[in-house]
Design a protein around this motif. Structure first.
Motif, short mmCIF file in Angstrom:
data_model
loop_
_atom_site.label_atom_id
_atom_site.label_comp_id
_atom_site.label_asym_id
_atom_site.label_seq_id
_atom_site.Cartn_x
_atom_site.Cartn_y
_atom_site.Cartn_z
N PRO A 4 5.76 11.03 -17.50
CA PRO A 4 4.52 11.79 -17.62
C PRO A 4 3.42 10.94 -18.29
CG PRO A 4 6.37 13.13 -18.26
CD PRO A 4 6.89 11.73 -18.06
N LEU A 5 2.22 11.12 -17.79
CA LEU A 5 1.00 10.42 -18.22
C LEU A 5 1.02 8.94 -17.84
CD1 LEU A 5 0.19 12.08 -21.64
CD2 LEU A 5 -0.81 12.59 -19.43
N LEU A 6 1.91 8.15 -18.39
CA LEU A 6 1.94 6.72 -18.07
C LEU A 6 2.36 6.45 -16.63
CD1 LEU A 6 3.40 4.98 -21.25
CD2 LEU A 6 1.08 4.86 -20.35
N GLY A 7 3.11 7.36 -16.04
CA GLY A 7 3.57 7.19 -14.66
C GLY A 7 2.42 7.14 -13.67
N ILE A 8 1.28 7.69 -14.05
CA ILE A 8 0.10 7.66 -13.20
C ILE A 8 -0.38 6.23 -13.00
CG2 ILE A 8 -2.31 8.39 -13.04
CD1 ILE A 8 -1.38 10.77 -14.90
N VAL A 9 -0.26 5.44 -14.03
CA VAL A 9 -0.70 4.05 -13.99
C VAL A 9 0.45 3.13 -13.59
CG1 VAL A 9 -1.62 2.16 -15.39
CG2 VAL A 9 -2.48 4.47 -15.72
N ILE A 10 1.61 3.37 -14.15
CA ILE A 10 2.76 2.50 -13.92
C ILE A 10 3.34 2.70 -12.51
CG2 ILE A 10 5.12 1.98 -14.68
CD1 ILE A 10 4.18 2.67 -17.52
N GLY A 11 3.32 3.93 -11.99
CA GLY A 11 3.90 4.23 -10.69
C GLY A 11 3.36 3.37 -9.55
N PRO A 12 2.03 3.34 -9.35
CA PRO A 12 1.50 2.51 -8.25
C PRO A 12 1.79 1.02 -8.46
CG PRO A 12 -0.20 3.93 -9.14
CD PRO A 12 1.00 4.12 -9.99
N PHE A 13 1.72 0.60 -9.70
CA PHE A 13 1.97 -0.80 -10.06
C PHE A 13 3.40 -1.20 -9.65
CE2 PHE A 13 3.47 -3.81 -13.38
CZ PHE A 13 2.60 -4.87 -13.12
N ILE A 14 4.36 -0.41 -10.11
CA ILE A 14 5.78 -0.70 -9.82
C ILE A 14 6.07 -0.51 -8.33
CG2 ILE A 14 8.15 0.08 -10.22
CD1 ILE A 14 7.33 0.57 -13.14
N GLY A 15 5.49 0.53 -7.72
CA GLY A 15 5.71 0.77 -6.29
C GLY A 15 5.26 -0.40 -5.44
N ALA A 16 4.10 -0.97 -5.75
CA ALA A 16 3.60 -2.13 -4.99
C ALA A 16 4.50 -3.34 -5.20
CB ALA A 16 2.16 -2.44 -5.40
N ILE A 17 4.93 -3.55 -6.44
CA ILE A 17 5.81 -4.69 -6.74
C ILE A 17 7.12 -4.58 -5.98
CG2 ILE A 17 7.20 -5.78 -8.55
CD1 ILE A 17 4.91 -5.11 -10.51
N ILE A 18 7.75 -3.41 -6.05
CA ILE A 18 9.04 -3.21 -5.39
C ILE A 18 8.90 -3.40 -3.87
CG2 ILE A 18 10.79 -1.47 -4.81
CD1 ILE A 18 10.44 -0.42 -7.70
N ALA A 19 7.82 -2.87 -3.30
CA ALA A 19 7.62 -3.01 -1.86
C ALA A 19 7.50 -4.48 -1.46
CB ALA A 19 6.38 -2.24 -1.42
N GLU A 20 6.75 -5.25 -2.22
CA GLU A 20 6.58 -6.67 -1.89
C GLU A 20 7.89 -7.43 -2.09
OE1 GLU A 20 3.94 -8.41 -0.52
OE2 GLU A 20 3.14 -6.40 -0.23
N LEU A 21 8.64 -7.10 -3.12
CA LEU A 21 9.91 -7.78 -3.36
C LEU A 21 10.92 -7.49 -2.26
CD1 LEU A 21 10.34 -7.22 -7.22
CD2 LEU A 21 9.98 -9.43 -6.06
N ILE A 22 11.00 -6.22 -1.87
CA ILE A 22 12.02 -5.82 -0.90
C ILE A 22 11.61 -6.13 0.54
CG2 ILE A 22 13.22 -3.82 0.09
CD1 ILE A 22 13.24 -2.61 -2.73
N VAL A 66 0.85 -1.20 0.00
CA VAL A 66 0.00 0.00 0.00
C VAL A 66 0.88 1.25 0.00
CG1 VAL A 66 -1.73 1.32 1.29
CG2 VAL A 66 -1.93 -1.17 1.14
N TRP A 67 1.90 1.24 0.87
CA TRP A 67 2.83 2.37 0.91
C TRP A 67 3.61 2.50 -0.40
CZ3 TRP A 67 2.85 6.41 3.93
CH2 TRP A 67 2.22 6.33 5.17
N GLY A 68 4.09 1.39 -0.91
CA GLY A 68 4.83 1.41 -2.17
C GLY A 68 3.97 1.94 -3.31
N SER A 69 2.73 1.52 -3.33
CA SER A 69 1.79 1.98 -4.35
C SER A 69 1.56 3.49 -4.24
CB SER A 69 0.47 1.23 -4.21
OG SER A 69 -0.49 1.74 -5.07
N THR A 70 1.39 3.96 -3.02
CA THR A 70 1.15 5.39 -2.79
C THR A 70 2.37 6.21 -3.21
OG1 THR A 70 -0.33 4.87 -0.95
CG2 THR A 70 0.55 7.11 -1.05
N ILE A 71 3.55 5.74 -2.85
CA ILE A 71 4.77 6.44 -3.24
C ILE A 71 4.92 6.43 -4.76
CG2 ILE A 71 7.30 6.35 -3.14
CD1 ILE A 71 6.91 5.29 -0.20
N GLY A 72 4.64 5.28 -5.37
CA GLY A 72 4.70 5.20 -6.83
C GLY A 72 3.69 6.11 -7.51
#
Length: 160
Positions: free
Chosen positions: A99-117, A84-90
């Protein structure tokens, strides 16, 4: 002069709706700013105590919807608080990096990185959590958009 005043109020509402996609923009602040501008530019007597109470309740619902839709999406796909935190930060950083795609990709990648780490989950499992984050974000945009439409609609209903 009325056209200029209404233009400014409408711009406040439009910026609030842009905030659905760019979460760095505090949507509820711009909606309330539109109400307050109406009061100063026209009159506050149309905006009764009941109006302010209803709008306050809707503003609280906006905050709750924003948090819970993301959390529910992540939890449903096996994610943790870290996701949840990773998604919010992303969500906050993503639009600045891509720009533009980061709105969708950011939360996705943030959640993935948080779970991995943080939880050392496998890559496939982390991707599922990222998808949950994405679903939560999209659901949140629709839920918040609906609440914002109700807020503006109630304002129009009140002043007409």
């Amino acid at each position: 002069m009325d056209i200029l005043y209404w233009s400014i109020i409408i711009i406040m509402f439009l910026v609030a709706f842009i905030g659905l996609i760019y979460p760095i923009i505090p949507s509820v602040v711009f909606i309330i700013l539109g109400f307050v501008l109406y009061g100063f530019l026209f009159n506050f007597s149309d905006l009764t105590l009941l109006f302010w109470i209803v709008e306050l309740v809707l503003a609280i619902i906006l905050f709750v919807a924003d948090y819970f839709t993301n959390m529910i999406g992540i939890k449903k796909y096996g994610g943790s608080k870290a996701a949840v935190w990773g998604s919010t930060i992303g969500l906050l950083i993503g639009p600045f990096i891509i720009p533009l795609l980061g709105i969708v990709i950011g939360p996705f990648i943030g959640a993935i990185i948080a779970e991995l780490i943080v939880h050392k989950k496998g890559f496939i499992e982390s991707i599922k959590v990222g998808i949950g984050s994405l679903i939560g974000f999209i659901s949140g945009v629709f839920a918040k958009g609906l609440v914002q439409l109700i807020m503006v609609g109630f304002f129009i209903f009140t002043i007409v």
